[in-house]
Write a protein that holds these residues in place. Structure first.
Motif, mmCIF file in Angstrom:
data_model
loop_
_atom_site.group_PDB
_atom_site.id
_atom_site.type_symbol
_atom_site.label_atom_id
_atom_site.label_comp_id
_atom_site.label_asym_id
_atom_site.label_seq_id
_atom_site.Cartn_x
_atom_site.Cartn_y
_atom_site.Cartn_z
ATOM 1 N N GLN A 154 3.473 8.848 -7.538
ATOM 2 C CA GLN A 154 3.207 7.890 -6.309
ATOM 3 C C GLN A 154 2.776 6.609 -6.626
ATOM 4 N N VAL A 155 1.764 6.461 -7.288
ATOM 5 C CA VAL A 155 1.084 5.229 -7.750
ATOM 6 C C VAL A 155 2.322 4.392 -8.601
ATOM 7 N N MET A 156 3.062 4.896 -9.461
ATOM 8 C CA MET A 156 3.887 4.224 -10.252
ATOM 9 C C MET A 156 5.012 4.001 -9.411
ATOM 10 N N SER A 157 5.479 4.458 -8.338
ATOM 11 C CA SER A 157 6.609 4.228 -7.626
ATOM 12 C C SER A 157 6.186 2.969 -6.825
ATOM 13 N N VAL A 158 4.806 2.975 -6.126
ATOM 14 C CA VAL A 158 4.393 1.682 -5.762
ATOM 15 C C VAL A 158 4.597 0.286 -6.637
ATOM 16 N N LEU A 159 4.093 0.679 -7.898
ATOM 17 C CA LEU A 159 3.993 -0.470 -8.752
ATOM 18 C C LEU A 159 5.321 -0.857 -9.084
ATOM 19 N N THR A 160 6.265 -0.045 -9.316
ATOM 20 C CA THR A 160 7.556 -0.344 -9.598
ATOM 21 C C THR A 160 8.400 -1.220 -8.532
ATOM 22 N N TYR A 161 8.088 -0.898 -7.535
ATOM 23 C CA TYR A 161 8.519 -1.647 -6.215
ATOM 24 C C TYR A 161 7.927 -2.938 -6.240
ATOM 25 N N ILE A 162 6.852 -3.062 -6.675
ATOM 26 C CA ILE A 162 6.066 -4.436 -6.786
ATOM 27 C C ILE A 162 6.576 -5.260 -7.698
ATOM 28 N N VAL A 163 6.646 -4.890 -8.981
ATOM 29 C CA VAL A 163 7.389 -5.690 -10.106
ATOM 30 C C VAL A 163 8.741 -6.009 -9.857
ATOM 31 N N HIS A 164 9.391 -5.190 -9.180
ATOM 32 C CA HIS A 164 10.749 -5.560 -8.693
ATOM 33 C C HIS A 164 11.021 -6.255 -7.757
ATOM 34 N N ASN A 165 9.908 -6.742 -6.852
ATOM 35 C CA ASN A 165 9.852 -7.617 -5.796
ATOM 36 C C ASN A 165 9.146 -8.979 -6.252
#
Length: 430
Positions: A41-52
């Protein structure tokens, strides 16, 4: 009875070990899934942050498999998409580091625990460690808080670093693990208490069967004494009237064997009932005891054309029951003389252990036929290596079982080994 207590204790221990293994595997699996789900869940949030580009998207869904694999199995993004406030609850910062290692764009408006300078230092340190370790994601500690990071490399050689405060997620999983361990321990304790209360019911059939066997052996032994005594008396009367013959000599010999067998059976049936309370524990001169036993077998060994040697250290004393210690050594030496090869050698040795107090007794004899013998069964009651029972050696498979029981009563250890045509029994006493 002592044997019943041992059986009860062993039953409880083995059953408890089984429950601990099952609970350990179950709770370990549950905690592992909980931890992996939190990490996903944490890495999902980080992934969307860096992709944004380091900003918070309005919707946060599943993970991008290009960085750390498909983790949607462990995540549950639907609730984040249906909660508009979720995007405002995320505490993070992002730093864009160029190819030369200089920080270009720094966004710390979504976090209060890092200053601009701290954000730059942590970003640079994270990039350096990631290069050394060959990873792009991980978790680090700052004071008591936990932070997860994810690094996105760009085509121009720069790196976008997003660092997310995951303290609450880590704390939740840690609390779950801690409470699950306490829950598991409570279950084990509760199980042991129930098992201790009910285990007597489980082993009752075995106890009843064992008691019936002991009662039968004791009663049969006492009943057999009378006819054996009559047979012995009649054989002696015939000898007085007609003189000795091979027939009367054979009868008296078999009477003696039966008498010894009955005595051994009765002693063996009562052996399990004895405990430390029944023994007379004193300081026993064990050197003198072993000397006495060896001397009593010298003539028997000589009659069988066997050599009996002894290497007995003087002045060795042990705490124990003198009668039990004598009987223990007597059984081992008798067994060695009986089963030693023709014209073989029996060696009895007594020494002090290398460490601590006590004594070590070894009884060794030549035994050429011992190559393929199952030594793990030597101390079983009524076990004989000659399964056909056609052996010319006199014995019923009782002596070594009695030796083991006597050793346990003395709180010692006994074992058997075979090497280069010689069998050795070793007793260690405290």
């Amino acid at each position: 009875m002592n044997i019943i207590k041992r059986l009860r204790r062993k039953f409880i221990i083995l059953a408890t070990i089984g429950v601990i293994v099952v609970l350990g595997v179950a709770l370990g699996l549950i905690n592992t899934i909980a931890y992996m789900r939190m990490q996903s869940q944490v890495m999902s949030v980080l992934t969307y942050i860096v992709h944004n580009d380091g900003a918070v998207p309005q919707k946060i869904g599943g993970s991008d498999s290009s960085f750390f694999g498909d983790s949607r199995f462990f995540s549950d993004p639907s609730w984040t998409e249906e909660t508009p406030e979720f995007a405002y609850q995320i505490r993070f910062f992002s730093v864009l580091v160029d190819a030369n290692g200089y920080a270009k764009d720094i966004d710390i408006q979504h976090i209060a625990s890092f200053s601009k300078q701290e954000a730059i230092e942590y970003a640079r340190t994270t990039v350096e460690e990631a290069r050394e370790n060959g990873t792009r994601q991980g978790v680090f500690k700052k004071n008591r808080a936990s932070y997860a990071y994810l690094i996105k490399p760009n085509d121009d050689g720069s790196y976008l670093i997003a660092i997310l405060d995951c303290t609450r997620d880590v704390a939740a999983v840690s609390s779950f693990m801690r409470y699950s361990i306490w829950f598991g321990l409570a279950c084990v304790v509760f199980y042991v208490l129930i098992l201790a209360a009910l285990c007597n019911v489980a082993i009752q059939p075995f106890v009843r069967n064992m008691e019936n066997q002991k009662r039968f052996i004791t009663n049969a032994g006492h009943e057999l004494k009378t006819p054996i005594a009559i047979i012995s008396a009649n054989a002696e009367a015939i000898e007085m009237l007609n003189g000795k013959s091979q027939w009367t000599d054979s009868i008296l010999k078999q009477v003696r064997r039966l008498t010894n067998l009955i005595q051994d059976l009765i002693m063996l049936s009562k052996m399990g009932e004895r405990s430390q309370v029944d023994l007379v524990i004193t300081d026993v001169d064990f050197s003198a005891t072993v000397h006495s036993v060896v001397d009593s077998f010298r003539q028997l060994a000589a009659d069988g054309e066997k050599k009996l040697t002894a290497e007995i250290a003087d002045g060795i004393k042990v705490k124990g029951d003198s009668k039990c210690l004598y009987e223990l050594v007597n059984i081992l030496v008798d067994n060695a003389v009986k089963y030693c090869d023709d014209k073989g050698t029996i060696a009895v040795a007594l020494r002090k252990p290398r460490l601590g107090k006590g004594a070590v007794v070894t009884v060794t004899n030549d035994y050429a036929d011992g190559t393929n013998v199952d030594y793990s069964r030597f101390f079983e009651r009524f076990y004989r290596g000659d399964t056909s029972h056609n052996s010319q050696k006199a014995g019923y498979g009782i002596g070594l079982s009695m030796a083991e029981e006597l050793t346990k009563l003395m709180k010692g250890k006994i074992n058997v080994s075979y090497k280069e045509g010689r069998i050795t029994f070793t007793v260690r006493l405290n």
